[in-house]
Design an enzyme around this catalytic site. Structure first.
Site, PDB file in Angstrom:
ATOM      1  N   ASN A   9      -2.474  -8.491  -0.079  1.00 24.44           N
ATOM      2  CA  ASN A   9      -1.116  -8.217   0.115  1.00 24.44           C
ATOM      3  C   ASN A   9      -1.216  -7.126   1.299  1.00 24.44           C
ATOM      4  O   ASN A   9      -1.093  -5.817   1.146  1.00 24.44           O
ATOM      5  CB  ASN A   9      -0.299  -7.574  -0.923  1.00 24.44           C
ATOM      6  CG  ASN A   9       1.063  -7.523  -0.756  1.00 24.44           C
ATOM      7  OD1 ASN A   9       1.820  -7.727   0.288  1.00 24.44           O
ATOM      8  ND2 ASN A   9       1.727  -6.817  -1.419  1.00 24.44           N
ATOM      9  N   TRP A  10      -0.722  -7.460   2.527  1.00 26.31           N
ATOM     10  CA  TRP A  10      -0.866  -6.690   3.869  1.00 26.31           C
ATOM     11  C   TRP A  10       0.411  -6.003   3.893  1.00 26.31           C
ATOM     12  O   TRP A  10       0.487  -5.067   4.643  1.00 26.31           O
ATOM     13  CB  TRP A  10      -1.206  -7.444   5.064  1.00 26.31           C
ATOM     14  CG  TRP A  10      -2.723  -7.858   5.296  1.00 26.31           C
ATOM     15  CD1 TRP A  10      -3.682  -8.007   4.392  1.00 26.31           C
ATOM     16  CD2 TRP A  10      -3.428  -8.371   6.668  1.00 26.31           C
ATOM     17  NE1 TRP A  10      -4.861  -8.220   4.957  1.00 26.31           N
ATOM     18  CE2 TRP A  10      -4.565  -8.460   6.215  1.00 26.31           C
ATOM     19  CE3 TRP A  10      -2.732  -8.596   7.839  1.00 26.31           C
ATOM     20  CZ2 TRP A  10      -5.552  -8.900   7.340  1.00 26.31           C
ATOM     21  CZ3 TRP A  10      -3.604  -8.845   8.868  1.00 26.31           C
ATOM     22  CH2 TRP A  10      -5.138  -9.159   8.730  1.00 26.31           C
ATOM     23  N   LYS A  11       1.443  -6.254   3.106  1.00 22.38           N
ATOM     24  CA  LYS A  11       2.812  -5.533   3.376  1.00 22.38           C
ATOM     25  C   LYS A  11       3.203  -5.367   4.637  1.00 22.38           C
ATOM     26  O   LYS A  11       2.870  -6.490   5.361  1.00 22.38           O
ATOM     27  CB  LYS A  11       2.567  -4.144   2.583  1.00 22.38           C
ATOM     28  CG  LYS A  11       1.824  -4.278   1.430  1.00 22.38           C
ATOM     29  CD  LYS A  11       2.052  -2.902   0.656  1.00 22.38           C
ATOM     30  CE  LYS A  11       1.451  -2.925  -0.785  1.00 22.38           C
ATOM     31  NZ  LYS A  11       1.746  -1.821  -1.664  1.00 22.38           N
ATOM     32  N   HIS A  93       7.599  -8.419  -6.144  1.00 23.23           N
ATOM     33  CA  HIS A  93       6.710  -7.453  -5.903  1.00 23.23           C
ATOM     34  C   HIS A  93       7.488  -5.969  -6.195  1.00 23.23           C
ATOM     35  O   HIS A  93       8.821  -6.102  -5.824  1.00 23.23           O
ATOM     36  CB  HIS A  93       6.039  -7.101  -4.408  1.00 23.23           C
ATOM     37  CG  HIS A  93       5.276  -6.116  -4.343  1.00 23.23           C
ATOM     38  ND1 HIS A  93       5.423  -4.804  -4.371  1.00 23.23           N
ATOM     39  CD2 HIS A  93       3.920  -6.320  -4.240  1.00 23.23           C
ATOM     40  CE1 HIS A  93       4.419  -4.055  -4.072  1.00 23.23           C
ATOM     41  NE2 HIS A  93       3.570  -4.686  -4.075  1.00 23.23           N
ATOM     42  N   GLU A  95       7.870  -3.266  -4.977  1.00 20.94           N
ATOM     43  CA  GLU A  95       8.702  -2.757  -3.796  1.00 20.94           C
ATOM     44  C   GLU A  95      10.057  -3.599  -3.451  1.00 20.94           C
ATOM     45  O   GLU A  95      11.054  -3.053  -3.041  1.00 20.94           O
ATOM     46  CB  GLU A  95       7.531  -2.643  -2.407  1.00 20.94           C
ATOM     47  CG  GLU A  95       6.594  -1.499  -2.877  1.00 20.94           C
ATOM     48  CD  GLU A  95       5.194  -2.013  -2.131  1.00 20.94           C
ATOM     49  OE1 GLU A  95       5.221  -2.749  -1.278  1.00 20.94           O
ATOM     50  OE2 GLU A  95       4.343  -1.236  -2.326  1.00 20.94           O
ATOM     51  N   GLU A 164       1.228  -5.841 -12.270  1.00 19.15           N
ATOM     52  CA  GLU A 164       1.036  -4.587 -11.454  1.00 19.15           C
ATOM     53  C   GLU A 164       1.883  -3.423 -12.186  1.00 19.15           C
ATOM     54  O   GLU A 164       3.094  -3.428 -11.854  1.00 19.15           O
ATOM     55  CB  GLU A 164       1.613  -4.660  -9.885  1.00 19.15           C
ATOM     56  CG  GLU A 164       0.914  -5.988  -9.455  1.00 19.15           C
ATOM     57  CD  GLU A 164       0.880  -5.898  -7.794  1.00 19.15           C
ATOM     58  OE1 GLU A 164      -0.320  -5.677  -7.308  1.00 19.15           O
ATOM     59  OE2 GLU A 164       1.895  -5.847  -7.308  1.00 19.15           O
ATOM     60  N   GLY A 170      -0.709   1.626  -4.973  1.00 20.71           N
ATOM     61  CA  GLY A 170      -0.649   2.584  -3.929  1.00 20.71           C
ATOM     62  C   GLY A 170      -0.805   3.892  -4.348  1.00 20.71           C
ATOM     63  O   GLY A 170      -0.810   5.150  -3.420  1.00 20.71           O
ATOM     64  N   SER A 208      -4.266  -0.466  -7.008  1.00 25.19           N
ATOM     65  CA  SER A 208      -5.368   0.610  -6.674  1.00 25.19           C
ATOM     66  C   SER A 208      -6.701  -0.359  -6.731  1.00 25.19           C
ATOM     67  O   SER A 208      -7.658   0.416  -7.280  1.00 25.19           O
ATOM     68  CB  SER A 208      -5.124   1.871  -7.056  1.00 25.19           C
ATOM     69  OG  SER A 208      -3.951   2.497  -6.705  1.00 25.19           O
ATOM     70  N   GLY A 229      -3.612  -4.528  -2.428  1.00 24.33           N
ATOM     71  CA  GLY A 229      -2.486  -3.877  -1.133  1.00 24.33           C
ATOM     72  C   GLY A 229      -3.807  -3.274  -0.277  1.00 24.33           C
ATOM     73  O   GLY A 229      -4.233  -3.797   0.665  1.00 24.33           O
ATOM     74  N   GLY A 230      -3.502  -2.053  -0.233  1.00 20.21           N
ATOM     75  CA  GLY A 230      -4.423  -0.990   0.553  1.00 20.21           C
ATOM     76  C   GLY A 230      -5.683  -1.471   0.964  1.00 20.21           C
ATOM     77  O   GLY A 230      -6.106  -1.538   2.202  1.00 20.21           O
TER      78      GLY A 230
HETATM   79  C1  PEP Z   1       0.211  -4.135  -4.179  1.00 19.68           C
HETATM   80  O1  PEP Z   1       0.769  -3.885  -2.869  1.00 19.68           O
HETATM   81  O2  PEP Z   1       0.501  -5.096  -4.720  1.00 19.68           O
HETATM   82  C2  PEP Z   1      -0.794  -3.293  -4.663  1.00 19.68           C
HETATM   83  C3  PEP Z   1      -1.404  -3.599  -5.633  1.00 19.68           C
HETATM   84  O3  PEP Z   1      -1.133  -2.422  -3.584  1.00 19.68           O
HETATM   85  P1  PEP Z   1      -2.391  -1.347  -3.849  1.00 19.68           P
HETATM   86  O4  PEP Z   1      -3.802  -2.064  -4.043  1.00 19.68           O
HETATM   87  O5  PEP Z   1      -2.735  -0.449  -2.803  1.00 19.68           O
HETATM   88  O6  PEP Z   1      -2.305  -0.286  -4.981  1.00 19.68           O
END
Ligand code: PEP
Length: 247
Positions: A9-11, A93, A95, A164, A170, A208, A229-230
């Site tokens: 997930n590049w957001k 998500h 967010e 999640e 994050g 994470s 994500g990150g």
């Molecule tokens: C996400 O954006 O769904 C996510 C899990 O981000 P991260 O891996 O950065 O926690």
């Protein structure tokens, strides 16, 4: 052999110059059974789809509107994602639930639109930290699942659930193995109650995930992969997660 799914997930990150990074991810993540889904910002989708040609690497959107078309300035439909080369879409998500006030009911309308457009839907569910401290995590996740399961005929075989915990996204905090195990078991049983016996719904963990914690997370029963994500923005941090998947 078990099939695993790893979603990047590049957001709201990535410009045309970052398509090379997606190529490095695709080149470095080949496997006959494991699948990768890269979800870049929507403006990059069609360019990526003309460049990426890897059997086990797919593209996904990060959201879609519940309508096919119309007066919705700034939005895009599921059909547009499919037209741009996506096979998947992330919906709900945390967010989007937090910053765009999306309810589980709206997310279900989006899911129905996505299934109609032929996409596979990745529904994100998860409790906040205060909800977990109150001991309400399965109640919250159960409510989020109830809005989307059972799956209509149009979505049969095209639903993925991503657990999640909001407090792990994050933040660098990963849920304990036992917490992941309990919630994945709960989601697995929830899905089983609503499925024909031959169907199964992959359940991803997200929050994470990185190369250091991935092996541990993938060893938990009913974890079918991860939503990252990150660590998904660069091949050098994403590809080692892929290579941590059980063979
Ligand atoms: C996400 O954006 O769904 C996510 C899990 O981000 P991260 O891996 O950065 O926690």
């Amino acid at each position: 052999m078990t099939h695993y799914l790893l979603v990047a997930n590049w957001k709201m990150n990535g410009l045309a110059g970052d398509i090379d990074e997606a190529i490095r991810i695709a080149d470095g993540c080949t496997h006959p059974n494991h699948q990768v889904v890269i979800c870049p910002p929507a403006p990059l989708l069609s360019r990526m789809s003309t460049i990426l040609d890897h059997e086990n690497v797919h593209l996904g959107g990060q959201d879609c509107h519940s309508s096919k078309s119309g007066a919705h300035t700034g939005d895009h439909s599921a059909q547009m994602l499919a037209d741009a080369g996506a096979n998947y879409v992330i919906l709900g998500h945390s967010e989007r639930r937090a910053f765009h006030h999306e309810t589980s009911e709206l997310i279900n309308l989006k899911a129905q639109a996505a299934w109609q457009a032929g996409l596979t839907v990745i529904i994100c569910v998860g409790e906040s930290e205060s909800e977990r401290l109150e001991g309400r995590e399965t109640e919250i996740v159960g409510d989020q699942l109830s809005a989307n399961i059972p799956v209509p005929e149009s979505g049969k075989g095209r639903l993925v659930v991503a657990y999640e915990p909001v407090w792990a996204i994050g933040t660098g905090r990963v849920a304990e193995k036992a917490e992941i195990a309990n919630m994945h078991q709960f989601i697995f049983q929830f899905c089983q109650r609503h499925l024909a016996s031959e169907d199964s719904i992959p359940i991803l963990y997200g929050g994470s995930v990185n190369a250091t914690n991935a092996v541990d997370i993938f060893s938990v029963p009913h974890v079918s992969g991860a939503l990252v994500g990150g660590a998904s923005l660069k091949a050098k941090t994403f590809n080692p997660i892929f290579h941590s998947l059980p063979n």
